[in-house]
Design a protein around this motif. Structure first.
Motif, PDB file in Angstrom:
ATOM      1  N   ASP A 106     -39.792  47.355  14.710  1.00  0.00           N
ATOM      2  CA  ASP A 106     -37.949  46.852  14.201  1.00  0.00           C
ATOM      3  C   ASP A 106     -38.611  46.666  11.960  1.00  0.00           C
ATOM      4  O   ASP A 106     -37.638  46.769  11.702  1.00  0.00           O
ATOM      5  CB  ASP A 106     -37.585  45.334  14.390  1.00  0.00           C
ATOM      6  CG  ASP A 106     -38.196  44.811  14.652  1.00  0.00           C
ATOM      7  OD1 ASP A 106     -39.784  45.255  15.135  1.00  0.00           O
ATOM      8  OD2 ASP A 106     -38.627  43.116  15.293  1.00  0.00           O
ATOM      9  N   SER A 107     -39.808  45.561  12.929  1.00  0.00           N
ATOM     10  CA  SER A 107     -39.904  45.966  10.778  1.00  0.00           C
ATOM     11  C   SER A 107     -40.548  46.114  10.151  1.00  0.00           C
ATOM     12  O   SER A 107     -40.748  46.011   8.577  1.00  0.00           O
ATOM     13  CB  SER A 107     -41.081  44.093  11.029  1.00  0.00           C
ATOM     14  OG  SER A 107     -42.257  44.044  11.641  1.00  0.00           O
ATOM     15  N   HIS A 265     -25.212  45.767   3.591  1.00  0.00           N
ATOM     16  CA  HIS A 265     -25.957  46.189   5.796  1.00  0.00           C
ATOM     17  C   HIS A 265     -24.293  45.689   6.268  1.00  0.00           C
ATOM     18  O   HIS A 265     -23.809  46.540   7.291  1.00  0.00           O
ATOM     19  CB  HIS A 265     -26.516  44.634   6.270  1.00  0.00           C
ATOM     20  CG  HIS A 265     -26.522  44.774   7.618  1.00  0.00           C
ATOM     21  ND1 HIS A 265     -25.774  43.770   7.898  1.00  0.00           N
ATOM     22  CD2 HIS A 265     -27.707  45.081   7.766  1.00  0.00           C
ATOM     23  CE1 HIS A 265     -26.459  44.076   9.234  1.00  0.00           C
ATOM     24  NE2 HIS A 265     -27.687  43.768   9.486  1.00  0.00           N
ATOM     25  N   ASP A 266     -23.242  45.506   5.658  1.00  0.00           N
ATOM     26  CA  ASP A 266     -21.765  44.977   6.197  1.00  0.00           C
ATOM     27  C   ASP A 266     -21.282  46.114   5.910  1.00  0.00           C
ATOM     28  O   ASP A 266     -20.094  46.459   6.852  1.00  0.00           O
ATOM     29  CB  ASP A 266     -21.150  43.801   5.301  1.00  0.00           C
ATOM     30  CG  ASP A 266     -22.018  42.488   5.605  1.00  0.00           C
ATOM     31  OD1 ASP A 266     -22.654  43.192   6.766  1.00  0.00           O
ATOM     32  OD2 ASP A 266     -21.646  41.894   4.663  1.00  0.00           O
ATOM     33  N   SER A 267     -21.630  47.446   4.987  1.00  0.00           N
ATOM     34  CA  SER A 267     -20.771  48.377   4.559  1.00  0.00           C
ATOM     35  C   SER A 267     -20.763  49.447   5.445  1.00  0.00           C
ATOM     36  O   SER A 267     -20.552  50.426   5.466  1.00  0.00           O
ATOM     37  CB  SER A 267     -21.083  49.173   3.351  1.00  0.00           C
ATOM     38  OG  SER A 267     -20.567  47.375   2.488  1.00  0.00           O
ATOM     39  N   LEU A 268     -22.629  49.809   5.464  1.00  0.00           N
ATOM     40  CA  LEU A 268     -23.111  50.602   6.685  1.00  0.00           C
ATOM     41  C   LEU A 268     -23.403  50.338   8.328  1.00  0.00           C
ATOM     42  O   LEU A 268     -24.040  50.841   9.533  1.00  0.00           O
ATOM     43  CB  LEU A 268     -24.722  51.044   5.546  1.00  0.00           C
ATOM     44  CG  LEU A 268     -24.229  51.381   4.513  1.00  0.00           C
ATOM     45  CD1 LEU A 268     -26.192  52.230   4.298  1.00  0.00           C
ATOM     46  CD2 LEU A 268     -23.603  52.791   4.444  1.00  0.00           C
ATOM     47  N   THR A 277     -34.567  45.725   9.627  1.00  0.00           N
ATOM     48  CA  THR A 277     -34.393  44.402  10.420  1.00  0.00           C
ATOM     49  C   THR A 277     -35.097  42.932   9.925  1.00  0.00           C
ATOM     50  O   THR A 277     -36.292  43.423   9.697  1.00  0.00           O
ATOM     51  CB  THR A 277     -34.364  44.502  12.130  1.00  0.00           C
ATOM     52  OG1 THR A 277     -33.920  45.998  12.618  1.00  0.00           O
ATOM     53  CG2 THR A 277     -34.600  43.041  12.724  1.00  0.00           C
ATOM     54  N   ILE A 278     -34.634  42.150   9.603  1.00  0.00           N
ATOM     55  CA  ILE A 278     -35.415  41.149   8.964  1.00  0.00           C
ATOM     56  C   ILE A 278     -35.028  39.957  10.353  1.00  0.00           C
ATOM     57  O   ILE A 278     -34.320  39.190  10.435  1.00  0.00           O
ATOM     58  CB  ILE A 278     -34.937  40.924   7.235  1.00  0.00           C
ATOM     59  CG1 ILE A 278     -34.528  41.727   6.559  1.00  0.00           C
ATOM     60  CG2 ILE A 278     -35.495  39.057   6.823  1.00  0.00           C
ATOM     61  CD1 ILE A 278     -35.438  42.261   5.953  1.00  0.00           C
ATOM     62  N   LYS A 279     -36.774  39.509  10.656  1.00  0.00           N
ATOM     63  CA  LYS A 279     -36.323  38.511  11.052  1.00  0.00           C
ATOM     64  C   LYS A 279     -35.620  36.774  11.311  1.00  0.00           C
ATOM     65  O   LYS A 279     -36.478  36.812   9.890  1.00  0.00           O
ATOM     66  CB  LYS A 279     -38.115  38.312  11.888  1.00  0.00           C
ATOM     67  CG  LYS A 279     -38.870  39.348  12.289  1.00  0.00           C
ATOM     68  CD  LYS A 279     -40.166  39.436  12.504  1.00  0.00           C
ATOM     69  CE  LYS A 279     -41.084  41.005  13.536  1.00  0.00           C
ATOM     70  NZ  LYS A 279     -41.464  40.350  13.798  1.00  0.00           N
ATOM     71  N   SER A 280     -35.917  36.183  11.805  1.00  0.00           N
ATOM     72  CA  SER A 280     -34.538  35.162  11.612  1.00  0.00           C
ATOM     73  C   SER A 280     -35.707  34.299  10.838  1.00  0.00           C
ATOM     74  O   SER A 280     -35.443  32.976   9.640  1.00  0.00           O
ATOM     75  CB  SER A 280     -33.778  34.262  12.735  1.00  0.00           C
ATOM     76  OG  SER A 280     -35.499  34.059  13.334  1.00  0.00           O
ATOM     77  N   TYR A 289     -34.849  49.165   0.465  1.00  0.00           N
ATOM     78  CA  TYR A 289     -33.850  49.118   1.113  1.00  0.00           C
ATOM     79  C   TYR A 289     -34.049  50.745   1.659  1.00  0.00           C
ATOM     80  O   TYR A 289     -33.644  51.479   2.007  1.00  0.00           O
ATOM     81  CB  TYR A 289     -32.359  48.593   0.477  1.00  0.00           C
ATOM     82  CG  TYR A 289     -31.751  48.723   1.465  1.00  0.00           C
ATOM     83  CD1 TYR A 289     -30.901  47.191   1.831  1.00  0.00           C
ATOM     84  CD2 TYR A 289     -30.558  49.709   2.473  1.00  0.00           C
ATOM     85  CE1 TYR A 289     -30.474  46.551   2.503  1.00  0.00           C
ATOM     86  CE2 TYR A 289     -30.439  48.934   3.507  1.00  0.00           C
ATOM     87  CZ  TYR A 289     -30.384  47.714   3.567  1.00  0.00           C
ATOM     88  OH  TYR A 289     -28.984  47.107   4.701  1.00  0.00           O
ATOM     89  N   SER A 290     -34.853  49.915   2.749  1.00  0.00           N
ATOM     90  CA  SER A 290     -35.135  51.373   3.810  1.00  0.00           C
ATOM     91  C   SER A 290     -34.297  52.109   4.559  1.00  0.00           C
ATOM     92  O   SER A 290     -34.332  50.733   5.662  1.00  0.00           O
ATOM     93  CB  SER A 290     -36.220  51.522   3.398  1.00  0.00           C
ATOM     94  OG  SER A 290     -37.672  51.643   3.219  1.00  0.00           O
TER      95      SER A 290
END
Ligand SMILES: Cc1ncc(COP(=O)(O)O)c(C=O)c1O
Length: 379
Positions: A106-107, A265-268, A277-280, A289-290
């Motif tokens: 994920d990261s 993120h919202d558009s794709l 994925t960015i951990k909280s 931006y990969s």
């Protein structure tokens, strides 16, 4: 559209940068001028770290960090195979051996659960890379280093390769100041970039900091007295002057990068591509931006044809690079890094890409994903 829009950034700060550079010309303090020390102090304040030492590049920063802890032939340094070559190259320059550990799916950062099995009596350091701008699991890595260092009776250093993550937060603390040392790069396209090469190291220990200051000027402790074998890797005064201007606007730029990432993120999210994925408990500065697609090559082809700049970070993991053949890794040894390197690509990211440019990127990805990526979901 340019991948990083460095020109737009320069035009925004042009007057201040030109003034700062002219000031260096007027002072003629080209080497280790006042701006170098002012920049180090300002960056130290920014990081909330006692010691920041500037140097010639991010590669120099990594090399200096390893030289400071006397890395020598036979030593082993644990690191990730999914990074820029510099991370592992410096280990070999000192005759030591990079020991690669696979990454998280994920990261894309080093998989902490796989580090333990690679620690030996020869392990001297771990270099996690905070890739694409997101800090690695630093607390867990630091804890492992302390535990095994005590068990084996030999300190294991943790050196964060923060070349891509300056400005990112990890549990409220700044990347580059999360372990024994943190190495930064000011390569022009980095989130905080200068107009040539530049780098810095954040160091917790005062003695190591003094040693690094000496190593960057030929191991000199006072003029023409050489305590160590060092080399020449100073940050130019001109670059420090430019960085001082840019540091003032850095957090504002990071906010803009973060807004663009949210828009992407919202558009794709429903375009059959895997988004970052960015951990909280941390943030990313999105040095890249990969995103991922199983049809990467077709997607890239289409984007380039529609004039969207694209890059691949990284198409071949380090354990499979020709220069590391002597380490005898084989395909299949690092399955996650190998899979990710076949699918990943980066789309334009900078605080200076306009809304219409962002729209163009999104629309092109939507178009191509509606055709090539149709019935596919990748995990
Ligand atoms: C992860 C990583 N480490 C190290 C470096 C080396 O930095 P520099 O190019 O300033 O030597 C880079 C630069 O691209 C990098 O991305």
């Amino acid at each position: 559209m340019r991948f990083h829009e460095l020109r737009a950034q320069y035009l925004d700060y042009k007057e201040e940068i030109n003034f700062a550079v002219q000031h260096v010309f007027d002072s003629c303090e080209f080497i280790m001028g006042k701006e170098v020390f002012d920049f180090e102090n300002e960056l130290a304040q920014y990081l909330n770290c006692k010691n920041v030492i500037s140097c010639g590049s991010g590669t120099d920063a990594l090399l200096l960090a390893l030289m400071a802890i006397d890395i020598k032939p036979g030593d082993e340094i644990i690191t990730t195979p999914f990074t820029f070559i510099a991370t592992a190259e410096v280990i070999c320059l000192l005759g030591a051996t990079p020991v690669f550990v696979d990454i998280q799916q994920d990261s894309y950062n080093i998989d902490v659960s796989k580090i333990e099995e690679k620690i030996t009596l020869k392990t001297r350091a771990i270099i996690p890379v905070s890739l694409f701008g997101q800090p690695a699991d630093m607390d867990e890595i630091n804890a492992l280093a302390v535990e095994y260092g005590a068990r084996l009776g030999n300190k294991i250093y943790v050196i964060e390769d923060a070349a891509q993550s300056l400005g990112a937060l990890y549990k409220g603390k700044k990347s580059a100041n999360l372990s024994d040392m943190g190495c930064m790069s000011f390569f022009p396209s980095k989130p905080l970039g200068c107009y040539g090469d530049g780098g810095a190291i954040a160091v917790k220990d005062d003695n190591l900091a003094e040693k690094i200051k000496s190593l960057r000027v030929h191991g000199q402790t006072k003029r023409y007295y050489h305590q160590y074998i060092g080399f020449n890797c100073r940050l130019d005064t001109i670059q420090a002057a430019i960085l001082r201007v840019k540091l003032k606007y850095f957090d504002e730029e990071l906010k803009r990068r973060s807004r663009i990432a949210t828009y992407y993120h919202d558009s794709l999210f429903n375009c059959n591509v895997i988004l970052p994925t960015i951990k909280s408990d941390r943030t990313s500065v999105y040095a890249q931006y990969s995103i991922r697609s199983r049809d990467r090559d077709q997607v890239i082809d289409f984007l380039r044809k529609t004039s969207i700049p694209v890059a691949v970070h990284y198409s071949k993991p380090l354990h499979l690079q020709a220069c590391f053949r002597y380490l005898n890794y084989r395909e299949g040894d690092m399955p996650v890094a190998e899979k990710i390197s076949n699918e990943i690509f980066s789309i334009p990211m900078s605080a200076f890409i306009t809304e219409s440019q962002q729209n163009d990127v999104v629309n092109s990805i939507r178009k191509i994903s509606a055709t090539v990526c149709q019935d596919e979901r990748i995990n």
